[in-house]
Design an enzyme around this catalytic site. Structure first.
Site, PDB file in Angstrom:
ATOM      1  N   ASN A   1      53.407 -17.054   0.986  1.00  0.00           N
ATOM      2  CA  ASN A   1      54.716 -17.095   1.640  1.00  0.00           C
ATOM      3  C   ASN A   1      55.231 -15.686   2.001  1.00  0.00           C
ATOM      4  O   ASN A   1      54.449 -14.746   2.070  1.00  0.00           O
ATOM      5  CB  ASN A   1      55.735 -17.897   0.832  1.00  0.00           C
ATOM      6  N   ARG A   2      56.540 -15.566   2.215  1.00  0.00           N
ATOM      7  CA  ARG A   2      57.058 -14.386   2.919  1.00  0.00           C
ATOM      8  C   ARG A   2      57.737 -13.363   2.005  1.00  0.00           C
ATOM      9  O   ARG A   2      58.362 -13.737   1.013  1.00  0.00           O
ATOM     10  CB  ARG A   2      58.070 -14.832   3.981  1.00  0.00           C
TER      11      ARG A   2
ATOM     12  N   HIS B   1      51.725 -14.534   3.479  1.00  0.00           N
ATOM     13  CA  HIS B   1      50.435 -14.969   2.936  1.00  0.00           C
ATOM     14  C   HIS B   1      49.417 -13.841   2.760  1.00  0.00           C
ATOM     15  O   HIS B   1      48.237 -13.990   3.100  1.00  0.00           O
ATOM     16  CB  HIS B   1      49.828 -16.052   3.825  1.00  0.00           C
TER      17      HIS B   1
ATOM     18  N   HIS C   1      46.420 -23.741   0.210  1.00  0.00           N
ATOM     19  CA  HIS C   1      46.998 -24.074   1.520  1.00  0.00           C
ATOM     20  C   HIS C   1      46.247 -25.203   2.237  1.00  0.00           C
ATOM     21  O   HIS C   1      46.040 -25.131   3.462  1.00  0.00           O
ATOM     22  CB  HIS C   1      47.055 -22.810   2.385  1.00  0.00           C
ATOM     23  N   SER C   2      45.870 -26.263   1.518  1.00  0.00           N
ATOM     24  CA  SER C   2      45.279 -27.413   2.213  1.00  0.00           C
ATOM     25  C   SER C   2      46.337 -28.131   3.031  1.00  0.00           C
ATOM     26  O   SER C   2      47.489 -28.252   2.619  1.00  0.00           O
ATOM     27  CB  SER C   2      44.671 -28.404   1.208  1.00  0.00           C
ATOM     28  N   TYR C   3      45.917 -28.604   4.199  1.00  0.00           N
ATOM     29  CA  TYR C   3      46.752 -29.480   5.023  1.00  0.00           C
ATOM     30  C   TYR C   3      46.274 -30.898   4.752  1.00  0.00           C
ATOM     31  O   TYR C   3      45.129 -31.237   5.058  1.00  0.00           O
ATOM     32  CB  TYR C   3      46.533 -29.195   6.509  1.00  0.00           C
TER      33      TYR C   3
ATOM     34  N   GLN D   1      56.600 -25.247  -1.582  1.00  0.00           N
ATOM     35  CA  GLN D   1      56.843 -25.125  -0.148  1.00  0.00           C
ATOM     36  C   GLN D   1      56.276 -26.365   0.525  1.00  0.00           C
ATOM     37  O   GLN D   1      55.080 -26.649   0.424  1.00  0.00           O
ATOM     38  CB  GLN D   1      56.143 -23.862   0.398  1.00  0.00           C
TER      39      GLN D   1
ATOM     40  N   GLU E   1      52.714 -26.437  -1.079  1.00  0.00           N
ATOM     41  CA  GLU E   1      52.237 -25.187  -1.673  1.00  0.00           C
ATOM     42  C   GLU E   1      53.040 -24.880  -2.933  1.00  0.00           C
ATOM     43  O   GLU E   1      54.226 -24.582  -2.858  1.00  0.00           O
ATOM     44  CB  GLU E   1      52.387 -24.051  -0.651  1.00  0.00           C
TER      45      GLU E   1
END
Ligand code: GLA
Length: 350
Positions: free
Chosen positions: A78-79, A104, A178-180, A287, A315
């Site tokens: 993340n940021r 990331h 980070h799997s979709y 997230q 996430e």
């Protein structure tokens, strides 16, 4: 455990794919590039085995891609606002790769490097351990970090992810997976029909650059309320400022009962297949990203183009921009201490 050559990087190094199969016939495939889960095959309510994670057809897709499909992201998932933070009185500038902000891990994050692989001995469930040494100064971060990530496919259809990290200098560490996911069995189906429940009463509102404002806001009476199982598409296009900033859901929820112990974080249900994914974690935040930047340009497995919102990420993490928010649960890692995270993706049906 099967090991095959997945491809070759431009510098000649080989990338391997490892196939974990459990007693129920479920399969997880992982490559050592980015410690990336390339496929995860689990049954629907009729026992039909299908892949539930988006990904690329070849190594080149992962090398060139910008979506972080299936990867471990870090050092900081993340940021971080403006890529700047202070630690023990020293300012650090890490790379800026998302507008004005750091995202990331930066330009070459943990998703864009080759990890070392070990097969743990004596584990009864199929398992693979990946290790990456991130050198002092990489992407602007202080300290050499050694991160180990162990993926285990258990006999209960769980993909378990155990993280362990150390550093030789004070630094920040906040890796995530980070799997979709698309539980429907077809990656052309948008995820808006999936139903989601999150164990959370509060979220961290963001500004237009998706940096938290610092507030913990109640989800009650907002489209962010996932306290009970709710179709993702129900309110995703509501004229609500936070959803406009994210172009959909792209926010951190404050998980209940943060104490370092593993507890349920979320449940995802896909009505047509009956697949359920329960996420358990010891992390403070989650997230939920609804695949708003998928635009049909990236071609995935079997040549399928991933259109808007055809995959979603859950996430598990510390909150975004924690290095600039002393009131958030810390992401500081000091020498002699060990970073630990366990997250479990448990698959079942109803
Ligand atoms: C995270 C971010 C999103 C987006 C994706 C990758 O989930 O929060 O804004 O950057 O990763 O596309």
């Amino acid at each position: 455990m099967k090991k095959t050559v997945f491809g070759r990087l431009s510098d000649g190094r080989e990338v391997h794919q490892y196939t974990l199969t459990n007693r129920l016939g479920s399969v997880a495939q992982i490559i050592d590039y980015g410690a990336t889960v390339t496929s995860l095959i689990v049954p629907d309510r009729n026992g039909v085995m299908q892949d539930v994670v988006l990904g690329c057809d070849s190594l080149q897709g992962y090398v060139d891609g910008t979506a972080y499909f299936g990867a471990i992201v870090g050092r900081y998932g993340n940021r971080i606002a403006n890529g700047r933070f202070q630690l023990d009185g020293i300012w650090y500038q890490v790379s800026v790769n998302d507008g004005a902000n750091h995202l990331h891990g930066g330009r070459i994050g943990f998703n864009k490097v080759l990890w070392n692989v070990e097969i743990p001995v004596g584990s009864s469930d199929p398992s693979i351990r990946l290790r990456y040494v991130s050198r002092d100064g990489e992407e602007g971060y202080p300290g050499t970090v050694v991160l180990q990530v162990t993926y285990t496919l258990t006999a209960k259809n769980e993909l378990r992810i155990d993280y362990e990290g150390t550093s030789d200098k004070p630094t920040v560490l906040n890796p995530t997976h980070h799997s979709y996911f698309n539980l429907s069995g077809s990656f052309t189906n948008p995820i808006v029909a999936h139903e989601l429940q999150i164990e959370s009463d509060l979220f961290t509102p963001v500004d237009a650059g998706l940096i938290p404002t610092g507030e913990l806001a109640p989800v009650e009476n907002t489209p962010m309320d996932f306290r009970s199982l709710t179709p993702i598409g129900l309110r995703i296009d509501d004229p609500y400022k936070q959803l406009r900033f994210g172009q959909g859901y792209d926010h951190n929820w404050v998980l209940r009962d943060y104490s370092g112990k593993i507890r349920k974080a979320a449940e995802l249900y896909e009505p047509s297949s009956g697949r359920v994914m329960t996420v358990l974690t010891d992390q403070p935040g989650l997230q939920f990203y609804s695949g708003n930047f998928l635009d049909g340009k990236a071609k995935g497995k079997n040549g399928i183009a991933y259109a808007l919102r055809t995959g979603l990420c859950l996430e598990t993490q510390a909150f975004p921009d924690t290095p600039n928010r002393p009131d958030f649960p810390t992401t500081t890692l000091r020498p002699g201490r060990t970073y630990r995270q366990t997250t479990i993706h448990q698959f079942s049906t109803r």
